[in-house]
Enzyme design. Structure first.
Site, PDB file in Angstrom:
ATOM      1  N   ASN A 162      45.783  38.943  41.991  1.00  0.00           N
ATOM      2  CA  ASN A 162      45.783  40.379  41.699  1.00  0.00           C
ATOM      3  C   ASN A 162      46.763  40.753  40.581  1.00  0.00           C
ATOM      4  OD1 ASN A 162      45.635  43.401  42.487  1.00  0.00           O
ATOM      5  ND2 ASN A 162      47.804  42.891  42.818  1.00  0.00           N
ATOM      6  N   ALA A 163      47.798  39.933  40.333  1.00  0.00           N
ATOM      7  CA  ALA A 163      48.818  40.294  39.329  1.00  0.00           C
ATOM      8  C   ALA A 163      48.143  40.569  37.989  1.00  0.00           C
ATOM      9  CB  ALA A 163      49.830  39.161  39.182  1.00  0.00           C
ATOM     10  N   GLY A 164      48.539  41.634  37.349  1.00  0.00           N
ATOM     11  CA  GLY A 164      47.924  41.947  36.063  1.00  0.00           C
ATOM     12  C   GLY A 164      48.712  42.981  35.282  1.00  0.00           C
ATOM     13  N   ILE A 165      48.483  42.978  33.976  1.00  0.00           N
ATOM     14  CA  ILE A 165      49.094  43.955  33.086  1.00  0.00           C
ATOM     15  C   ILE A 165      48.011  44.493  32.144  1.00  0.00           C
ATOM     16  CG2 ILE A 165      51.413  42.972  33.176  1.00  0.00           C
ATOM     17  CD1 ILE A 165      50.839  41.648  30.432  1.00  0.00           C
ATOM     18  N   SER A 184      38.066  43.672  36.762  1.00  0.00           N
ATOM     19  CA  SER A 184      38.011  45.078  36.312  1.00  0.00           C
ATOM     20  C   SER A 184      36.608  45.360  35.787  1.00  0.00           C
ATOM     21  CB  SER A 184      39.023  45.279  35.179  1.00  0.00           C
ATOM     22  OG  SER A 184      38.805  46.510  34.530  1.00  0.00           O
ATOM     23  N   TYR A 190      42.901  43.306  27.090  1.00  0.00           N
ATOM     24  CA  TYR A 190      42.673  43.466  28.534  1.00  0.00           C
ATOM     25  C   TYR A 190      41.239  43.082  28.886  1.00  0.00           C
ATOM     26  CZ  TYR A 190      42.654  45.680  33.156  1.00  0.00           C
ATOM     27  OH  TYR A 190      42.548  45.907  34.508  1.00  0.00           O
ATOM     28  N   ALA A 207      39.125  41.255  27.174  1.00  0.00           N
ATOM     29  CA  ALA A 207      38.919  39.814  26.964  1.00  0.00           C
ATOM     30  C   ALA A 207      39.482  39.016  28.139  1.00  0.00           C
ATOM     31  CB  ALA A 207      39.585  39.371  25.663  1.00  0.00           C
ATOM     32  N   SER A 208      40.670  39.407  28.602  1.00  0.00           N
ATOM     33  CA  SER A 208      41.294  38.668  29.712  1.00  0.00           C
ATOM     34  C   SER A 208      40.437  38.765  30.971  1.00  0.00           C
ATOM     35  CB  SER A 208      42.707  39.191  29.989  1.00  0.00           C
ATOM     36  OG  SER A 208      42.676  40.470  30.603  1.00  0.00           O
ATOM     37  N   LYS A 209      39.851  39.935  31.205  1.00  0.00           N
ATOM     38  CA  LYS A 209      39.062  40.119  32.427  1.00  0.00           C
ATOM     39  C   LYS A 209      37.686  39.466  32.304  1.00  0.00           C
ATOM     40  CE  LYS A 209      42.153  42.437  34.816  1.00  0.00           C
ATOM     41  NZ  LYS A 209      42.749  41.905  36.056  1.00  0.00           N
TER      42      LYS A 209
HETATM   43  N1  NAP Z   1      44.817  50.367  38.353  1.00  0.00           N
HETATM   44  C1  NAP Z   1      43.639  50.290  37.760  1.00  0.00           C
HETATM   45  O1  NAP Z   1      43.102  51.280  37.250  1.00  0.00           O
HETATM   46  C2  NAP Z   1      42.920  48.972  37.737  1.00  0.00           C
HETATM   47  C3  NAP Z   1      41.555  48.964  37.418  1.00  0.00           C
HETATM   48  C4  NAP Z   1      40.888  47.747  37.373  1.00  0.00           C
HETATM   49  C5  NAP Z   1      41.555  46.569  37.644  1.00  0.00           C
HETATM   50  N2  NAP Z   1      42.889  46.605  37.962  1.00  0.00           N
HETATM   51  C6  NAP Z   1      43.573  45.335  38.218  1.00  0.00           C
HETATM   52  O2  NAP Z   1      44.232  45.397  39.461  1.00  0.00           O
HETATM   53  C7  NAP Z   1      45.312  44.452  39.476  1.00  0.00           C
HETATM   54  C8  NAP Z   1      46.540  45.097  40.067  1.00  0.00           C
HETATM   55  O3  NAP Z   1      47.013  46.093  39.191  1.00  0.00           O
HETATM   56  P1  NAP Z   1      47.593  47.502  39.663  1.00  0.00           P
HETATM   57  O4  NAP Z   1      46.678  48.527  39.118  1.00  0.00           O
HETATM   58  O5  NAP Z   1      47.905  47.502  41.110  1.00  0.00           O
HETATM   59  O6  NAP Z   1      48.916  47.548  38.762  1.00  0.00           O
HETATM   60  P2  NAP Z   1      50.485  47.606  39.079  1.00  0.00           P
HETATM   61  O7  NAP Z   1      50.799  48.692  40.049  1.00  0.00           O
HETATM   62  O8  NAP Z   1      51.153  47.641  37.766  1.00  0.00           O
HETATM   63  O9  NAP Z   1      50.742  46.190  39.787  1.00  0.00           O
HETATM   64  C9  NAP Z   1      50.706  44.999  39.054  1.00  0.00           C
HETATM   65  C10 NAP Z   1      51.392  43.917  39.854  1.00  0.00           C
HETATM   66  O10 NAP Z   1      51.355  42.687  39.093  1.00  0.00           O
HETATM   67  C11 NAP Z   1      52.676  42.144  39.067  1.00  0.00           C
HETATM   68  N3  NAP Z   1      52.854  41.355  37.852  1.00  0.00           N
HETATM   69  C12 NAP Z   1      52.724  41.766  36.566  1.00  0.00           C
HETATM   70  N4  NAP Z   1      53.002  40.773  35.711  1.00  0.00           N
HETATM   71  C13 NAP Z   1      53.303  39.702  36.478  1.00  0.00           C
HETATM   72  C14 NAP Z   1      53.685  38.369  36.187  1.00  0.00           C
HETATM   73  N5  NAP Z   1      53.804  37.930  34.922  1.00  0.00           N
HETATM   74  N6  NAP Z   1      53.947  37.521  37.216  1.00  0.00           N
HETATM   75  C15 NAP Z   1      53.835  37.947  38.496  1.00  0.00           C
HETATM   76  N7  NAP Z   1      53.467  39.192  38.823  1.00  0.00           N
HETATM   77  C16 NAP Z   1      53.215  40.056  37.834  1.00  0.00           C
HETATM   78  C17 NAP Z   1      53.587  43.360  39.120  1.00  0.00           C
HETATM   79  O11 NAP Z   1      54.862  43.050  39.660  1.00  0.00           O
HETATM   80  P3  NAP Z   1      56.190  42.664  38.820  1.00  0.00           P
HETATM   81  O12 NAP Z   1      56.268  43.611  37.675  1.00  0.00           O
HETATM   82  O13 NAP Z   1      57.264  42.780  39.831  1.00  0.00           O
HETATM   83  O14 NAP Z   1      55.977  41.247  38.382  1.00  0.00           O
HETATM   84  C18 NAP Z   1      52.848  44.212  40.141  1.00  0.00           C
HETATM   85  O15 NAP Z   1      53.158  43.792  41.443  1.00  0.00           O
HETATM   86  C19 NAP Z   1      45.473  43.996  38.029  1.00  0.00           C
HETATM   87  O16 NAP Z   1      44.902  42.716  37.862  1.00  0.00           O
HETATM   88  C20 NAP Z   1      44.683  45.024  37.240  1.00  0.00           C
HETATM   89  O17 NAP Z   1      44.187  44.509  36.024  1.00  0.00           O
HETATM   90  C21 NAP Z   1      43.578  47.778  38.008  1.00  0.00           C
END
Ligand code: NAP
Length: 270
Positions: A91-94, A143, A156, A158-160
Site C-alpha cells: 500500500n505504501a505510495g507517494i 489506482s 504516478y 506510469a508507476s501504477k
Molecule cells: N488517496 C488517494 O486518493 C489514492 C487514490 C488511489 C490510490 N491511492 C494509493 O493508496 C496508497 C496509500 O496512499 P494514501 O492515500 O493512504 O496516502 P498517505 O496517507 O500519504 O499514506 C502513504 C503511506 O505510505 C508510506 N510511505 C511513503 N513512502 C514510503 C517509503 N518510501 N517507504 C515506506 N513507506 C512509505 C507513508 O508513511 P511514511 O511517510 O511514514 O513512510 C504512509 O504510511 C498509495 O499507494 C496510493 O498511491 C491513493
C-alpha cells in the site's frame, strides 16, 4: 467482528497514515497479527498502540520500502516473531504533480517509480516464499491512474501501470501455488497523499485538495480492500465512474482522455 482474520499475519506497507492506517485499525478489530511498515517510526508506533488496544498483536517496522535489503530484513523479523505470513498488502505510495516538461531533476520522477513500483516488488519478492506456505494473499493498492493516463501525473500513472502489469503477470505465475493476487484501483480517497504530493521541482504541495471532503473515506476504502482480499478478487475499482470508464475507454478513448484532463483540472484548482 469477522473471525476471518483472527490470528492471521498480515503485513501492511504504508501503515502510518491514510488507507494503510485505516486497514490496520479495521483488521485490528478482527484480532489479526499486524506488521505495520512505513518510515516514520513514531507515527507507526502510535498506530500500533491503537491496534493493540483493539485486540491485535503488532510488529512495527520502520523502513523505506525502496531499500530491498531493508525489506528482506523486515520479512525475516516477521517470520522470527510470527512464524508465518498470510497476507501482504502493498500500500505504501507517494504522488507527484506537474507537467512532464517542467520536471527539472529526473530524480523526482524516479523516486515515484521507486516507492510505488519497486517498493511493491521488493516486499513481494521477500515475502513470497512464506506466502506460498500459507496459500496466502497479495494485495496491491494501485489506482485508477494505473488503468488510464492522467495529465500532470506521468510519473504516478506510469508507476501504477507498472504495478498493474507486474501483479497481473505474477497472478498467472502464482495460480498453481494457491497465492492470490488482488489489485485495488481506488478513485480519490481522503488521505495525506495529496498534500504530500510534490511538484515538478520536488516541493510538497502542502495543501489538501479543495474537494477532499467529498472523496471516499480511508475507512470505507479499507473496508473495500479487506472484502476484496477476503474474497480473493482480481481487480476492484472503488468508484462507479472508474467502473464505467473501463467500458467507455474501449469504445471512445478520447472521452476518457477529456474526462481525465477535466478531473485533474478540477482536483488541483486553488
Ligand atoms: N488517496 C488517494 O486518493 C489514492 C487514490 C488511489 C490510490 N491511492 C494509493 O493508496 C496508497 C496509500 O496512499 P494514501 O492515500 O493512504 O496516502 P498517505 O496517507 O500519504 O499514506 C502513504 C503511506 O505510505 C508510506 N510511505 C511513503 N513512502 C514510503 C517509503 N518510501 N517507504 C515506506 N513507506 C512509505 C507513508 O508513511 P511514511 O511517510 O511514514 O513512510 C504512509 O504510511 C498509495 O499507494 C496510493 O498511491 C491513493
Amino acid at each position: 467482528m469477522s473471525q476471518h482474520w483472527e490470528g492471521k499475519v498480515i503485513v501492511i506497507t504504508g501503515a502510518s497514515s491514510g488507507i494503510g492506517r485505516a486497514l490496520a485499525l479495521a483488521l485490528a478489530s478482527d484480532a489479526a497479527k499486524l506488521v505495520l511498515v512505513a518510515r516514520d517510526r513514531e507515527r507507526l508506533q502510535s498506530v500500533a498502540d491503537r491496534c493493540q488496544a483493539l485486540g491485535a498483536e503488532t510488529l512495527a517496522v520502520a523502513i523505506d520500502v525502496t531499500d530491498s535489503e531493508a525489506c528482506r530484513v523486515m520479512v525475516q523479523q516477521v517470520v522470527e516473531r510470527f512464524s508465518r505470513i498470510d497476507a501482504l498488502i502493498n500500500n505504501a505510495g507517494i504522488s507527484m504533480w506537474g507537467a512532464f516538461d517542467d520536471i527539472g531533476d529526473p530524480q523526482h520522477f524516479e523516486r515515484v517509480i521507486d516507492v510505488n513500483f519497486w517498493g511493491n516488488v521488493y516486499c513481494t519478492r521477500h515475502a513470497l516464499p512464506y506466502l506460498k506456505q500459507t496459500h496466502g494473499r497479495i494485495v496491491a493498492i494501485s489506482s485508477l491512474a494505473g488503468l488510464t493516463g492522467l495529465p500532470m501525473h506521468t510519473a504516478y500513472s506510469a508507476s501504477k501501470h507498472a504495478v498493474n502489469g507486474f501483479f497481473e503477470s505474477l497472478r498467472i505465475e502464482l495460480k498453481p501455488s494457491g497465492v492470490s493476487v488482488t489489485i485495488v484501483a481506488p478513485d480519490f480517497v481522503q488521505s495525506e497523499i495529496h498534500a504530500r504530493s510534490f511538484d515538478a521541482n520536488g516541493t510538497p504541495l502542502g495543501y489538501t485538495l479543495p474537494d477532499h471532503a467529498s472523496f471516499l473515506s480511508a475507512e470505507r476504502c479499507a473496508a473495500i480492500v479487506i472484502d476484496a482480499m477476503e474474497k480473493r478478487k482480481r481487480l476492484v475499482l472503488t468508484s462507479l465512474r472508474g467502473r464505467l470508464g473501463r467500458w467507455v475507454k474501449l469504445f471512445c478513448p478520447q472521452l476518457i482522455d477529456w474526462t481525465a484532463k477535466l478531473t485533474v483540472k478540477k482536483a488541483y484548482r486553488r
